[in-house]
Structures are given as structure tokens and as C-alpha cells.
Design an enzyme around this catalytic site. Structure first.
Site, mmCIF file in Angstrom:
data_model
loop_
_atom_site.group_PDB
_atom_site.id
_atom_site.type_symbol
_atom_site.label_atom_id
_atom_site.label_comp_id
_atom_site.label_asym_id
_atom_site.label_seq_id
_atom_site.Cartn_x
_atom_site.Cartn_y
_atom_site.Cartn_z
ATOM 1 N N CYS A 181 -12.050 56.278 -4.230
ATOM 2 C CA CYS A 181 -12.698 55.093 -4.795
ATOM 3 C C CYS A 181 -12.658 55.102 -6.313
ATOM 4 O O CYS A 181 -12.310 54.107 -6.944
ATOM 5 C CB CYS A 181 -14.133 55.000 -4.302
ATOM 6 S SG CYS A 181 -15.032 53.583 -4.966
ATOM 7 N N CYS A 225 -11.143 51.572 -5.199
ATOM 8 C CA CYS A 225 -11.922 50.356 -5.426
ATOM 9 C C CYS A 225 -12.344 50.150 -6.871
ATOM 10 O O CYS A 225 -12.371 49.010 -7.345
ATOM 11 C CB CYS A 225 -13.140 50.334 -4.503
ATOM 12 S SG CYS A 225 -14.012 51.898 -4.342
ATOM 13 N N LYS A 237 -9.249 49.245 -9.077
ATOM 14 C CA LYS A 237 -8.721 47.974 -8.554
ATOM 15 C C LYS A 237 -9.627 46.816 -8.947
ATOM 16 O O LYS A 237 -9.154 45.728 -9.277
ATOM 17 C CB LYS A 237 -8.551 48.075 -7.037
ATOM 18 C CG LYS A 237 -8.016 46.823 -6.359
ATOM 19 C CD LYS A 237 -7.144 47.156 -5.163
ATOM 20 C CE LYS A 237 -7.765 48.138 -4.209
ATOM 21 N NZ LYS A 237 -8.976 47.609 -3.518
ATOM 22 N N TYR A 240 -6.985 44.472 3.510
ATOM 23 C CA TYR A 240 -7.644 44.112 2.248
ATOM 24 C C TYR A 240 -6.902 44.651 1.033
ATOM 25 O O TYR A 240 -6.852 43.994 -0.023
ATOM 26 C CB TYR A 240 -9.109 44.578 2.260
ATOM 27 C CG TYR A 240 -9.317 46.056 2.096
ATOM 28 C CD1 TYR A 240 -9.557 46.610 0.848
ATOM 29 C CD2 TYR A 240 -9.297 46.913 3.194
ATOM 30 C CE1 TYR A 240 -9.760 47.965 0.683
ATOM 31 C CE2 TYR A 240 -9.498 48.269 3.054
ATOM 32 C CZ TYR A 240 -9.729 48.799 1.795
ATOM 33 O OH TYR A 240 -9.923 50.144 1.645
ATOM 34 N N GLU A 300 -5.648 42.114 -1.828
ATOM 35 C CA GLU A 300 -6.204 42.257 -3.170
ATOM 36 C C GLU A 300 -5.112 42.435 -4.210
ATOM 37 O O GLU A 300 -5.117 41.763 -5.260
ATOM 38 C CB GLU A 300 -7.185 43.429 -3.200
ATOM 39 C CG GLU A 300 -8.483 43.136 -2.462
ATOM 40 C CD GLU A 300 -9.416 44.322 -2.371
ATOM 41 O OE1 GLU A 300 -10.600 44.117 -2.043
ATOM 42 O OE2 GLU A 300 -8.969 45.469 -2.613
ATOM 43 N N HIS A 329 -31.445 26.193 -7.785
ATOM 44 C CA HIS A 329 -30.484 25.145 -8.138
ATOM 45 C C HIS A 329 -30.289 25.076 -9.652
ATOM 46 O O HIS A 329 -31.244 25.243 -10.404
ATOM 47 C CB HIS A 329 -31.006 23.797 -7.618
ATOM 48 C CG HIS A 329 -30.116 22.639 -7.922
ATOM 49 N ND1 HIS A 329 -28.963 22.389 -7.213
ATOM 50 C CD2 HIS A 329 -30.215 21.667 -8.866
ATOM 51 C CE1 HIS A 329 -28.393 21.309 -7.701
ATOM 52 N NE2 HIS A 329 -29.130 20.845 -8.717
ATOM 53 N N GLU A 376 -27.375 28.777 -3.313
ATOM 54 C CA GLU A 376 -28.341 27.902 -2.657
ATOM 55 C C GLU A 376 -27.823 27.322 -1.348
ATOM 56 O O GLU A 376 -28.595 26.890 -0.499
ATOM 57 C CB GLU A 376 -28.761 26.767 -3.599
ATOM 58 C CG GLU A 376 -27.677 25.736 -3.886
ATOM 59 C CD GLU A 376 -28.167 24.629 -4.826
ATOM 60 O OE1 GLU A 376 -29.245 24.067 -4.560
ATOM 61 O OE2 GLU A 376 -27.479 24.357 -5.818
#
Length: 448
Positions: free
Chosen positions: A43, A48, A51, A178, A182, A437, A442
């Protein structure tokens, strides 16, 4: 005096191994860890974290383009791949230092060399030294699996993508998971001509199909050429250095670089596990019980090498649970239910809980709520990209059993929402929450 040199010897200083080492040491155990490359694991060093930094860098391409519609005058734009690459690699160096410091601060002895198992309570370092330990923890993770096809030596894995000498003008990505999606998004945004080839029609297995279909549509609109039912056959190298990629029917695809991202394999080869009678399962993964114990009572395993859930936070949880159970007098099992995950594609998608398909198979009667909208962030953009949020609800109890979303900042939004799914909140609980908002988040409390 103990009959062993160490209470715990850890092989592999990745996320799971480091957490287990420092927590066990904090509980009073005498701990050592061996790492043959760099402290931090996949990682931090080649996965990750670097990346995600490339993802951030690639997003400036569209942000700078959109800025003009917000009134900004942008001069001549250019991109310097070596500059981004080197910044990323320097941060990897920084993190390697921090992880090393963590071990030092907790009194964990480090051996920066390969270690193999020689028995239920013994390991051997590459330097030849034999070490005894009451317990051994295997935390060596996974490694990219490269297919055995002609010309594979001309391809690179995800490990090498962070070290490319120059930005490839033409990149072919092999795979549909993935990692493939990616990197395809990153290099497409940075200016490469990207072609993605997958052997089947299914991309991103395990994610909600509607979101995956939306990502495919957006990716193709952004210029990524996606070829499905195109099994990878071979690579040929021309005299001028061009790589010709043969995948499925049709003409070969010319490329300057080929990334093979067709899966990862537990890194157990040559580890000597057979000397202690440790059983291996599918794909060479170490078989463990609920507490991470292998078929040998003194040897445990955590993280990707067990091939349960290949996610860094899961490896960390497993390392913590292992150390608390064996050295903290606090038996702990990891709960694998409702683990959130994300794909940092362009745009990103994220999900937690059951997909619509899985929920129908498991629960039968469900309700699905959705919001298909154009994110405010994209209103001034010249891209007609829409976000999609889905909520899967058990129709009998009203409990929200799944949340899935694609759109800007989807993973950041999902992390908080995943708490609600894990806690078993209902659709009525979401409805009773006042919307924040204006925000994309939301939409989660406005679905009717």
C-alpha cells in the site's frame, strides 16, 4: 530465560505486519520483524498511496480546463511526468521512514533481509542466521501475477508503473479490476492514448453493475478504448521499439508501454511453509481460522497473503486482532461484514454492503432507491457526466443493506455513510436526517 529468542517474529513489514509488531511489543512481547525490501508494504510503497497521489495529479488536467469556465485565464499548460513521478517517490521515502520510526519507537527489532520459515518455531535470514520464536506471523502480502504468454517480458506490472522513465504516448492496460481501471483513468487524464483489454465482458467484479456500466460509458467518452472479450495472447516488439499487443480478434494494438493487471497472487512461494506443515489454499493463500492461526499452532498469518479481503484497513485490523488475542489477553475476531471499498477511477466509485443483485439473491424482497444527477461540480464543465447513487433496502425491515455511488468525491462521502449501513440504520433514519445543502452527499437523504 525463555527457550526462544523472540516471543514473536514477523515476516513482512507491510500494514498488517507493522501493526501486529508494534501492538504486540506494546503488550510487552519481545518482537522482531524481517522485511526484504522496504518498510511499509504494498500500500505505502507500490500501491494505494502512491497511486492516489497520481490520481490527484491527473485530476488537474480537467480542473485546469474547467477553471476557464469559472472565469480563470489559464496560460500555456504542459505536464512534466518525471516531476510528478519523483514527487510521489519522495513521499514514498518519507512514509518508509515513518513506518520504520514506528517500529523503532516501539522497540521492535528489524532485519532488512529476506526470512524463510524452517520449522514451527524457527526462521532463517538470508544472511544465514537462524532465529527461534514462540510465535511466527506471516504478513508478506501478494504480488502481481503475470500471465505466461509470449513477450510478457516487455510488459510491466503495477509495481513498475510508478517508475516509468517517461509518460507513454500509447498505453495498453490488460485487465478489468480496480488496478486496471485506476491506471487507465490516470494515464488517460495525463495525456496518454489508453486502450484497456479484458478477457471477458465483466469489469470490476463485486461492484454494482449499474455503477460499473456508468463508469464504462464515462471512460469511453473520455477517450479510453475499452475492448471486452479480448483475451491477452502475446506481445511482439518491433525494431523501432513499438510493442504490438495481441488481444482477441482484430489487428494488434501498438503501444509504448503495456501494463498487465490481471490479478495478484499470495507471496508464499519459497517461504518454507511446508517445513512447518502450514496448509495452503486457493492460489497459494495461507489457510487460517478466525484468529489468523494456520494449521501449525505457532504460526499465524494476516493480510493479503490469506486472500480473504485484500484491503489495507483489513490487514491492519487483522494485525491488531492477532496481537490483542495472543499478547493482550483480549481475544478478538475481525468483523468482515459491511467493509467499504472504492475504485479511484475517473470519476471514482464506492460501495458498502450488498449490491442490488446480491441483495435480491440473499433477501428476495428489496427496494432500490436511486438518484441520477449532474453534480454541481460539473455544471460548468464541458463533460456531460452524471453521478449515480443507489440505496438498497431490505423491504421487510427497512434496513439499508447497501449504498453504492459514482461521482466526484464518492469515496469521501461513502466513508461516513458506511457507518450508517454498518450500524443497521433504516431508510426512515436517512429520510429523517436534514439535508446538507448544497452538496452531492445530500442525495443520500433525499431519495424517495
Amino acid at each position: 530465560m525463555s527457550e526462544y529468542e523472540y516471543d514473536l517474529f514477523v515476516i513482512g513489514a507491510g500494514s498488517g505486519g507493522v501493526r501486529a509488531s508494534r501492538v504486540a511489543a506494546a503488550h510487552g512481547a519481545k518482537v522482531a520483524v524481517a522485511e526484504e525490501y522496504r518498510v511499509g508494504g504494498t500500500c505505502v510503497i507500490r500501491g494505494c498511496v502512491p497511486k492516489k497521489l497520481l490520481v490527484y495529479g491527473s485530476h488537474f488536467a480537467e480542473d485546469l480546463e474547467d477553471a476557464q469556465n469559472y472565469g480563470w485565464t489559464i496560460g500555456r499548460m504542459s505536464f512534466d511526468w518525471p516531476k510528478l513521478r519523483d514527487h510521489v517517490l519522495r513521499d514514498v521515502d518519507r512514509l518508509n521512514g515513518l513506518y520504520t520510526q514506528t517500529l523503532e519507537n516501539n522497540g521492535v527489532e528489524r532485519f532488512l533481509e529476506r526470512a524463510t520459515v524452517t520449522g514451527p518455531n524457527s526462521v532463517k535470514l538470508a544472511s544465514g542466521r537462524e532465529i527461534s520464536a514462540k510465535y511466527i506471523l506471516i504478513a508478506v502480502g501478494c504480488w502481481p501475477a503475470m500471465p505466461d504468454v509470449p513477450g510478457i517480458e516487455h510488459a510491466v506490472s503495477s509495481n513498475e508503473m510508478f517508475h516509468l522513465e517517461e509518460l507513454p504516448r500509447r498505453l495498453v492496460v490488460i485487465g478489468g479490476g480496480y488496478i486496471a481501471m485506476e491506471f487507465a483513468g490516470i494515464f488517460n487524464a495525463l495525456g496518454s492514448q489508453v486502450t484497456l483489454c479484458n478477457r471477458s465482458e465483466a469489469l470490476l467484479r463485486g461492484y454494482d453493475r449499474a455503477l460499473v456500466d456508468r463508469l464504462v460509458q464515462i471512460s469511453m467518452a473520455r477517450g479510453i478504448d475499452i475492448k471486452l472479450n479480448a483475451p491477452f495472447e502475446r506481445i511482439e516488439k518491433d525494431e523501432d521499439g513499438t510493442l504490438q499487443v495481441h488481444a482477441g480478434r482484430g489487428d494488434p494494438i501498438p503501444a509504448d508501454a503495456v501494463l498487465v493487471a490481471t490479478g495478484r497472487k499470495p507471496n508464499t512461494a519459497g517461504l518454507g511453509l511446508e517445513s512447518a506443515g502450514v496448509e495452503l489454499g486457493r492460489n497459494g493463500a495461507i489457510a487460517v481460522d478466525d484468529h489468523g492461526k494456520t494449521s501449525c499452532d505457532s504460526i499465524y498469518a494476516v493480510g493479503d497473503v490469506t486472500d480473504r479481503v485484500q484491503l489495507t484497513p483489513v490487514a491492519i485490523r487483522e494485525g491488531q486482532a492477532f496481537a490483542d488475542t495472543l499478547f493482550g489477553d483480549k481475544p478478538t475476531k475481525v468483523d468482515y461484514d459491511c467493509i467499504p471499498s472504492a475504485v479511484f477511477s475517473h470519476p471514482p466509485l464506492a460501495g458498502v454492503g450488498l449490491t442490488e443483485g446480491d441483495a435480491r439473491n440473499k433477501l428476495g424482497k428489496i427496494r432500490v432507491y436511486s438518484s441520477d444527477f449532474r453534480p454541481m461540480k460539473n455544471i460548468f464543465a464541458d463533460r456531460a457526466e452524471r453521478g449515480l447513487y443507489k440505496m438498497v433496502v431490505d423491504d421487510t425491515t427497512g434496513r439499508v443493506v447497501g449504498l453504492h455511488m459514482i461521482g466526484p468525491e464518492a469515496p469521501e462521502i461513502l466513508q461516513a455513510a458506511a457507518i450508517a449501513v454498518k450500524a443497521g440504520l433504516t431508510k426512515a433514519d436517512f429520510d429523517a436526517t436534514v439535508a446538507l445543502h448544497p452538496s452531492m452527499a445530500e442525495e443520500l437523504v433525499l431519495m424517495r
